[in-house]
Design a protein around this motif. Sequence first.
Motif, short mmCIF file in Angstrom:
data_model
loop_
_atom_site.label_atom_id
_atom_site.label_comp_id
_atom_site.label_asym_id
_atom_site.label_seq_id
_atom_site.Cartn_x
_atom_site.Cartn_y
_atom_site.Cartn_z
N THR A 193 0.85 -1.20 0.00
CA THR A 193 0.00 0.00 0.00
C THR A 193 0.88 1.24 0.00
O THR A 193 1.83 1.34 0.78
CB THR A 193 -0.91 0.02 1.24
N THR A 201 3.77 0.67 2.78
CA THR A 201 3.61 -0.23 3.91
C THR A 201 3.29 -1.62 3.38
O THR A 201 2.62 -1.78 2.35
CB THR A 201 2.49 0.22 4.86
N ASP A 203 3.09 -4.40 6.01
CA ASP A 203 2.99 -5.14 7.28
C ASP A 203 4.35 -5.61 7.80
O ASP A 203 4.44 -6.61 8.52
CB ASP A 203 2.06 -6.36 7.13
N GLY A 204 5.41 -4.90 7.41
CA GLY A 204 6.73 -5.25 7.90
C GLY A 204 7.22 -6.62 7.45
O GLY A 204 8.15 -7.18 8.05
N ALA A 205 6.64 -7.14 6.38
CA ALA A 205 7.00 -8.48 5.91
C ALA A 205 8.46 -8.51 5.43
O ALA A 205 8.97 -7.53 4.88
CB ALA A 205 6.07 -8.90 4.79
#
Length: 231
Positions: A193, A201, A203-205
């Motif tokens: 996103t 971003t 989700d910090g994956a």
Amino acid sequence: MVVSQKVVVFVDPTTLAALKDLGYALYALKGFETTNAQGKALVWGETTAFADTTTFISTDEYQAFVTKEVVTGGVVLKEITFADVALGDIATFDGSGSLKVTTGGYPAGVTIVNATTEPYTAGLSARSMDAGGNFSPVAGAPLYGLSEDVIVPVDKFLVTFSTAGVPVGAPLAHSMTQSLLIDMTGQTLLEGTFDINKGWTFDGAPWGETVPAGADLFAVLVKEVPLSSAD
């Protein structure tokens, strides 16, 4: 069996409106390794018709190409001689107007041989399902007479919003916004996103990495591999 990989880009209404006002396009580029230090990443996907959700779909199908044009600035590669190839193939150009494809090359890449004494640009194209299933260039490098280049596709995928006007097949050295570099290894569907003020971003994956605006995208996407390592 053909492997498909999908990247989905989301933007909120405020970001979408701002990007449209700025006259930006959404670009997609793919990473590769090469024996040629002058290898350039080329725009593989481009759209100004992006929406709140935009999807890029890539497969592991490739074409080798040679052209008399040089990869510079906003030059789009045209008048291309091309041939379908698989990893491990050798594509040889002898000036006759076609590429002869044989097996026995570096297993993880495509070897492109110039059997003439004239300089060309060589490269690799990948199928783009969002472009109607056509092939779009992802890599280009100079190929001098009686020489060869080895190009190895890697599962790196970069998406970014930047000034419109860089068409498919042209190099994109820098972006006006933060970019998202994606490691697609073992993945078939990944989502990111973009926010006009906060950047990307995901989700910090572990598969994602942000790239600052103005960074050298060639350095991010292209890795030179000495010939001894590609044997």
